[in-house]
Each structure stands twice: as C-alpha cells, then as structure tokens.
Write a protein that holds these residues in place. Structure first.
Motif, PDB file in Angstrom:
ATOM      1  N   ILE A  40      -6.443  18.840   5.268  1.00  0.00           N
ATOM      2  CA  ILE A  40      -6.636  17.734   6.189  1.00  0.00           C
ATOM      3  C   ILE A  40      -5.274  17.080   6.290  1.00  0.00           C
ATOM      4  O   ILE A  40      -4.767  16.533   5.337  1.00  0.00           O
ATOM      5  CB  ILE A  40      -7.662  16.732   5.653  1.00  0.00           C
ATOM      6  CG1 ILE A  40      -9.011  17.416   5.480  1.00  0.00           C
ATOM      7  CG2 ILE A  40      -7.766  15.535   6.581  1.00  0.00           C
ATOM      8  CD1 ILE A  40      -9.609  17.919   6.753  1.00  0.00           C
ATOM      9  N   ALA A  41      -4.706  17.193   7.425  1.00  0.00           N
ATOM     10  CA  ALA A  41      -3.276  16.944   7.493  1.00  0.00           C
ATOM     11  C   ALA A  41      -2.878  15.490   7.394  1.00  0.00           C
ATOM     12  O   ALA A  41      -1.729  15.172   7.306  1.00  0.00           O
ATOM     13  CB  ALA A  41      -2.721  17.536   8.766  1.00  0.00           C
ATOM     14  N   GLY A  42      -3.804  14.625   7.411  1.00  0.00           N
ATOM     15  CA  GLY A  42      -3.463  13.235   7.182  1.00  0.00           C
ATOM     16  C   GLY A  42      -2.475  12.707   8.197  1.00  0.00           C
ATOM     17  O   GLY A  42      -2.396  13.186   9.314  1.00  0.00           O
ATOM     18  N   HIS A  43      -1.711  11.775   7.765  1.00  0.00           N
ATOM     19  CA  HIS A  43      -0.805  11.140   8.710  1.00  0.00           C
ATOM     20  C   HIS A  43       0.635  11.491   8.420  1.00  0.00           C
ATOM     21  O   HIS A  43       1.536  10.741   8.716  1.00  0.00           O
ATOM     22  CB  HIS A  43      -1.006   9.627   8.665  1.00  0.00           C
ATOM     23  CG  HIS A  43      -0.950   9.118   7.268  1.00  0.00           C
ATOM     24  ND1 HIS A  43      -1.874   8.231   6.783  1.00  0.00           N
ATOM     25  CD2 HIS A  43      -0.125   9.421   6.256  1.00  0.00           C
ATOM     26  CE1 HIS A  43      -1.603   7.968   5.532  1.00  0.00           C
ATOM     27  NE2 HIS A  43      -0.542   8.684   5.181  1.00  0.00           N
ATOM     28  N   VAL A  77      -4.261  16.192   1.915  1.00  0.00           N
ATOM     29  CA  VAL A  77      -5.439  16.500   1.106  1.00  0.00           C
ATOM     30  C   VAL A  77      -5.940  17.897   1.481  1.00  0.00           C
ATOM     31  O   VAL A  77      -6.054  18.226   2.659  1.00  0.00           O
ATOM     32  CB  VAL A  77      -6.546  15.452   1.355  1.00  0.00           C
ATOM     33  CG1 VAL A  77      -7.848  15.872   0.708  1.00  0.00           C
ATOM     34  CG2 VAL A  77      -6.094  14.096   0.839  1.00  0.00           C
ATOM     35  N   ILE A  78      -6.210  18.667   0.494  1.00  0.00           N
ATOM     36  CA  ILE A  78      -6.682  20.030   0.729  1.00  0.00           C
ATOM     37  C   ILE A  78      -8.181  20.088   0.458  1.00  0.00           C
ATOM     38  O   ILE A  78      -8.655  19.608  -0.567  1.00  0.00           O
ATOM     39  CB  ILE A  78      -5.959  21.022  -0.195  1.00  0.00           C
ATOM     40  CG1 ILE A  78      -4.457  20.946   0.044  1.00  0.00           C
ATOM     41  CG2 ILE A  78      -6.462  22.436   0.025  1.00  0.00           C
ATOM     42  CD1 ILE A  78      -3.639  21.734  -0.958  1.00  0.00           C
ATOM     43  N   VAL A 127       0.860  -1.186   0.000  1.00  0.00           N
ATOM     44  CA  VAL A 127       0.000   0.000   0.000  1.00  0.00           C
ATOM     45  C   VAL A 127       0.895   1.234   0.000  1.00  0.00           C
ATOM     46  O   VAL A 127       1.781   1.368   0.837  1.00  0.00           O
ATOM     47  CB  VAL A 127      -0.905   0.020   1.249  1.00  0.00           C
ATOM     48  CG1 VAL A 127      -1.664   1.340   1.346  1.00  0.00           C
ATOM     49  CG2 VAL A 127      -1.869  -1.157   1.200  1.00  0.00           C
ATOM     50  N   ALA A 128       0.682   2.081  -0.951  1.00  0.00           N
ATOM     51  CA  ALA A 128       1.457   3.320  -0.994  1.00  0.00           C
ATOM     52  C   ALA A 128       0.762   4.361  -0.111  1.00  0.00           C
ATOM     53  O   ALA A 128      -0.450   4.289   0.106  1.00  0.00           O
ATOM     54  CB  ALA A 128       1.558   3.816  -2.427  1.00  0.00           C
ATOM     55  N   ARG A 129       1.526   5.263   0.374  1.00  0.00           N
ATOM     56  CA  ARG A 129       0.943   6.274   1.252  1.00  0.00           C
ATOM     57  C   ARG A 129       0.805   7.599   0.515  1.00  0.00           C
ATOM     58  O   ARG A 129       1.713   8.030  -0.177  1.00  0.00           O
ATOM     59  CB  ARG A 129       1.809   6.472   2.496  1.00  0.00           C
ATOM     60  CG  ARG A 129       2.078   5.167   3.217  1.00  0.00           C
ATOM     61  CD  ARG A 129       2.629   5.415   4.582  1.00  0.00           C
ATOM     62  NE  ARG A 129       1.571   5.665   5.536  1.00  0.00           N
ATOM     63  CZ  ARG A 129       1.774   5.971   6.810  1.00  0.00           C
ATOM     64  NH1 ARG A 129       2.991   6.100   7.258  1.00  0.00           N
ATOM     65  NH2 ARG A 129       0.764   6.176   7.613  1.00  0.00           N
ATOM     66  N   MET A 130      -0.328   8.191   0.699  1.00  0.00           N
ATOM     67  CA  MET A 130      -0.581   9.484   0.087  1.00  0.00           C
ATOM     68  C   MET A 130       0.509  10.456   0.554  1.00  0.00           C
ATOM     69  O   MET A 130       0.653  10.716   1.746  1.00  0.00           O
ATOM     70  CB  MET A 130      -1.964   9.966   0.507  1.00  0.00           C
ATOM     71  CG  MET A 130      -2.321  11.354   0.033  1.00  0.00           C
ATOM     72  SD  MET A 130      -2.515  11.463  -1.757  1.00  0.00           S
ATOM     73  CE  MET A 130      -3.122  13.160  -1.898  1.00  0.00           C
ATOM     74  N   PRO A 131       1.298  10.969  -0.387  1.00  0.00           N
ATOM     75  CA  PRO A 131       2.488  11.711   0.023  1.00  0.00           C
ATOM     76  C   PRO A 131       2.237  13.162   0.409  1.00  0.00           C
ATOM     77  O   PRO A 131       3.113  13.795   0.990  1.00  0.00           O
ATOM     78  CB  PRO A 131       3.368  11.650  -1.236  1.00  0.00           C
ATOM     79  CG  PRO A 131       2.401  11.529  -2.362  1.00  0.00           C
ATOM     80  CD  PRO A 131       1.216  10.788  -1.837  1.00  0.00           C
ATOM     81  N   VAL A 132       1.097  13.680   0.069  1.00  0.00           N
ATOM     82  CA  VAL A 132       0.827  15.093   0.385  1.00  0.00           C
ATOM     83  C   VAL A 132      -0.527  15.197   1.084  1.00  0.00           C
ATOM     84  O   VAL A 132      -1.386  14.339   0.902  1.00  0.00           O
ATOM     85  CB  VAL A 132       0.809  15.954  -0.893  1.00  0.00           C
ATOM     86  CG1 VAL A 132       2.187  16.044  -1.507  1.00  0.00           C
ATOM     87  CG2 VAL A 132      -0.183  15.405  -1.899  1.00  0.00           C
TER      88      VAL A 132
END
Lengths: 324, 191
Positions: A108-111, A62-63, A55-60
């Motif tokens: 949304i700062a995500g992880h 989400v706005i 699973v790749a991780r969303m690198p940026v």
C-alpha cells in the motif's frame, strides 16, 4: 500539609475534565495557593511541549497480503490453494505474518511520493489487481527456467506493470533484505533479494524481485502511458527455488523433469507494487522435508520477450541459501 | 466515509478501502510507536505488523472504534518489540536522543529553529525515561490525542486506570522537564 496541595488533579485539570466540586475546589485552591498555581503552570508548559511533538511520517510503505482481505467462498479462483494459514499466536515480524497469511504481499504505497509523479493511486490500484494483465502475459514466459515456477499464479510471472516512478526508485531491496544479487541488462536491472542466508525446512521465504525498465512501458498495458518517461515498467520476474532434489537443469524443460511431488520447489507468487517505493515481494516455500544442509538456489528470471520489456532480453539473477 | 464504513467495505473485499485506512492511520501509529520505542526501524515494524494483523483478522473484526483498535494492536506489537529488543544493548536512552531518533519533520521545515529541535529532543528523552506502561499512556493521550476512552480501549484497562496512570505519568514527565532550561529558561537566569 501534603493533602493541601492538589497535584493529583493536575492531569484532569489540564484536560479540562474536572467536573463539579472537583473543578470548583481546584480553581479555588489555585487562586489562593501560589505553590500549586506555579506548579500547575509548569505542568501545563511541560505537557504542552509533549503536545508539540510533531507527527512523524511512516517512512516506508506498508506491505499487505495481496489476496483479498475477505474472500467469499467460490470466488477465490486462482487464489485457491493460497488460502490463509490458520490464525494463531505468532511471533512478531512482518515476514512472519505474511507467511502465516500464506499469501502474496503487496504494498500500500502510502503517501511516499517521490519525483512528483501524481498517478500513484491509479498505479497502486493497478498493481493490486492480481489479475491485472496476468492472462495476457501467460505466454510470455514459457522460457527456459521459467517453467519451474508453478502454482496458480504462474501466469503472472513476467508480467510488466507500468506505473509512474523514478526509474531508479526501488532498485535496491528494502531494508532487511540483505542477501541480494543483481544483473544488469540492456532493458534494466534485475534484482533479487532475501532476508537471510539460511532457512529451515518448511519456511516461507519472502523474496524481493523486480526488474525495472524505464520508458519501455505502455505496449499492451492496461493503462496506456500518460507521460512518456514518467512511466516505467516493473517486471515481476519468474522466481524459482531450485536445489539438489530438483531437476538439475535450469536450461530447458525443467517443468517436466522433477517428480510431481517435488516439482513445486518453486512456488513463486508474483505480486507487484504500485509506487515509488514499491517492493515487489514474492513468496517461496521450502519443502518441509528438505534435509538440513541442503543448498538451494533462488533463481529470478526474466525470459526473453517478456511483455513490458522493450527488447527480447533475458536476464537472470541467482541467490544461494542453505537449509539448516 | 468514516473508519468503520471503510472497515466494513474492506471486510467485504474492498482492498482500496483498507488502503484508505492505512493512509489515514499509518502516520499516527508510526508516531506513537516511535515515541514509545525510540527507534524508527522498530516503529516502522510496529506499523507494518499492525496492519498485517488487522488485515488477516478482517473477517472477524468488529471494533467499536477502528482507530482505538489499531492503536491497541500497535501497542501490543510495540510491547513485543520492546521485549525483543530490551536485551539489545545498542541504542541507550542517551544515544536515542536527537538525531538518531528524529526523522525529517515536514511540519518544521528547513527553517526549524535549533531551539525547537532542542525542545523536541528534551521531551523525547523525558518520555523515554518513563516506564513503558506510563509512556504508552502519555503518548496515546498527549501525542496522539486519543480520548480517555480510546486510551482505555487501546491499553485494555478501565477508564479509571487510564486517568490514574496518566496522572502519574504526566507528573513524572513534568518533573523531568521542570529541570530543563530549554523549556524553562528562567531556571538558567535565576540560577
């Protein structure tokens, strides 16, 4: 001959989705058919390898628009006037959708946790609050130039929002914001950036603008600092769109100068983001009747005495864009 | 709290609930888009677009499955990106292999073997050789582990179409991978 083999059942067999007669037929066939047995083994090995892809991780981060996802009539308050534009088919592009939404953007700062600080969720929540600290800072930016920022959210302009981040994190604009300018001041670095050098009349321009000021937070902030140097303050600058048809002076009294119709050249809509990869985005609208060939300036200004900045330090950064 | 409850709260103005949905699904959507398109920047665009579309559509959003709906939006966005970038002669499939495509893999960690990376690269390339329609089917089912029903919802096709398309797509993947000595070392030994 070809019908003898059961390749067409491999897929459902692999999922364990064969039922009843098909399943019995498949299992019976494989038991006696070396070719299908081997082919199915290979099929399974191949598909297992697909499953093994990580699973790749969303690198940026989400706005998202900063206005509430669903707004009850009568509760819009300061957001009146930023009503989302009519929905409809849109070309792809984050900026496009943001523009269509006609609202602010927030991350949304995500992880994406940098630096090991742990209060990102609180920070994010803080940043999401469009009223966070807004009123308190309303007097802090009654400064030259800042007055040219108008609109219902002007009171947020210049508000400092403390949150945990590495002091250097987010100092550079996010990908795609290729036209940028920055100014270093004692209290930090002011950065302003946009995606393009030219726009059309009526376009909404997403502006990345922030001034980060490490260690100077907490004063008067709603979440008084929890950890000294881990807390930084991001200042959302006043951002104004200035051009040939506005009052020429950016120094002093710009608010009173332009005709009311033309005054809101600058509809900066401050928003703040929460986390290490925070991308404070603002939105400006280029007046629809702006003639082609007009050169406009995007002025980001942190007025002296802005709440959240430790010292009375003014800072200004200017970008030039053209209307085509 | 399940997705649908979160969505309900988000629809009533709870931004944190929406943020939680983003947290839950962004990696899955990103993975899907990455495997579909091959370019990290395009994949990130797709995820961004997906959540923006979801956000602005919230008031009228009543999906049976939030996850499947998000994937549907993402697949559509990926198609848009694919159309837009198809003429871009930048990253060929060959170039898209390996390092360009790959992001740091937290699951593998620094000690990840070269073989594991090689396997992954071979698989990614095999996926990228599929027509987009087939690729989407395999990625949704085999990379993202969506159920047949969810794949049908995400692709807006009947269940039967999912099964047949998946069958053909997987057969193509298997055919390509059968020739890989990385996955099938016996090929090398046996000549």
């Amino acid at each position: 001959m070809g019908e003898r083999h059961l390749d067409r059942l491999f897929s459902e067999a692999y999922d364990g989705a064969l039922r009843g007669g098909d399943r019995q037929r498949f299992e019976g066939h494989l038991a006696g058919c070396e070719r299908c047995s081997r082919a199915f083994d290979e099929f399974r090995t191949a598909l297992d390898a697909v499953h093994d892809l990580h699973v790749a991780r969303m690198p940026v981060p989400v706005i998202l628009p900063a206005s509430p996802p669903a707004v009850e009539p009568g509760r819009r308050g300061r957001w009146r006037g930023l009503r989302a534009a009519a929905m409809g088919p849109r070309p792809l592009g984050a900026a496009t959708v943001l523009a269509a939404a006609g609202v602010l953007a927030v991350v949304i700062a995500g992880h994406v946790h940098l630096g090991g600080n742990s209060s990102s969720s609180d920070a994010s929540r803080l940043s999401l609050g469009t009223s966070a600290g807004g009123g308190a800072s309303s007097s802090a930016f009654a400064a030259p130039g800042a007055a040219s920022v108008s609109g219902p959210n002007a009171s947020l302009c210049g508000a400092g929002v403390p949150f945990s981040l590495s002091p250097s994190a987010g100092a550079t604009p996010p990908p795609g914001f290729d036209l940028s300018a920055s100014t270093s001041a004692a209290a930090g670095t002011l950065v302003v950036a946009v995606r393009n050098t030219s726009y059309h009349a009526g376009d909404r321009v997403l502006v990345y603008a922030r001034m980060s000021s490490a260690g100077a937070a907490a004063a008067g902030a709603p979440t008084a600092g929890t950890g000294g140097s881990a807390v930084s303050t991001v200042i959302v600058p006043c951002v104004a769109l200035e051009g040939a048809r506005t009052a020429t002076s950016q120094q002093g009294g710009a608010a009173a100068a332009p005709a009311p119709k033309e005054a809101p050249l600058a509809q900066a809509s401050p928003t703040v983001a929460g986390n290490a990869n925070a991308a404070p985005l603002l939105e400006l609208t280029i007046p629809p009747d702006t003639p082609r060939g007009t050169t406009l300036r995007i002025v980001a200004l942190v007025p002296p005495g802005t709440t959240g900045v430790g010292a009375p330090v003014p800072a200004e950064a200017v970008l030039t864009i053209s209307v085509t | 709290m399940d997705d649908e409850a979160l969505l309900d709260r988000a629809r009533r103005g709870d931004r944190d609930a929406f943020a939680e949905l983003v947290e839950r699904h962004q990696d899955g959507l990103y993975t899907m888009a990455l495997r579909l398109l091959g370019r990290p920047e395009d994949a990130a665009d797709v995820v961004q677009e997906t959540f923006l579309r979801a956000y602005v559509n919230l008031p009228r959003l009543r999906p049976a499955s939030v996850r499947a709906w998000l994937f549907r939006v993402a697949v559509n966005a990926a198609h848009d990106v694919h159309r837009r970038t198809a003429r871009r002669p930048v990253t060929s499939l060959e170039d898209a292999e390996g390092k360009i495509l790959d992001l740091p893999d937290p699951a593998l960690g620094p000690e990840a073997s070269a073989e594991a990376r090689e396997r992954a690269a071979v698989v990614r390339e095999a996926l990228l050789r599929l027509p987009l329609e087939y690729r989407a089917c395999v990625v949704l089912r085999d990379v993202n582990d969506l159920s047949y029903e969810e794949v049908a919802e995400a692709l807006r096709v009947p269940l039967g179409t999912v099964k047949s398309r998946l069958s053909r797509a997987r057969a193509q993947v298997a055919t390509v991978l059968r020739g890989s000595t990385v996955l099938f070392p016996a090929l090398e030994e046996g000549g």
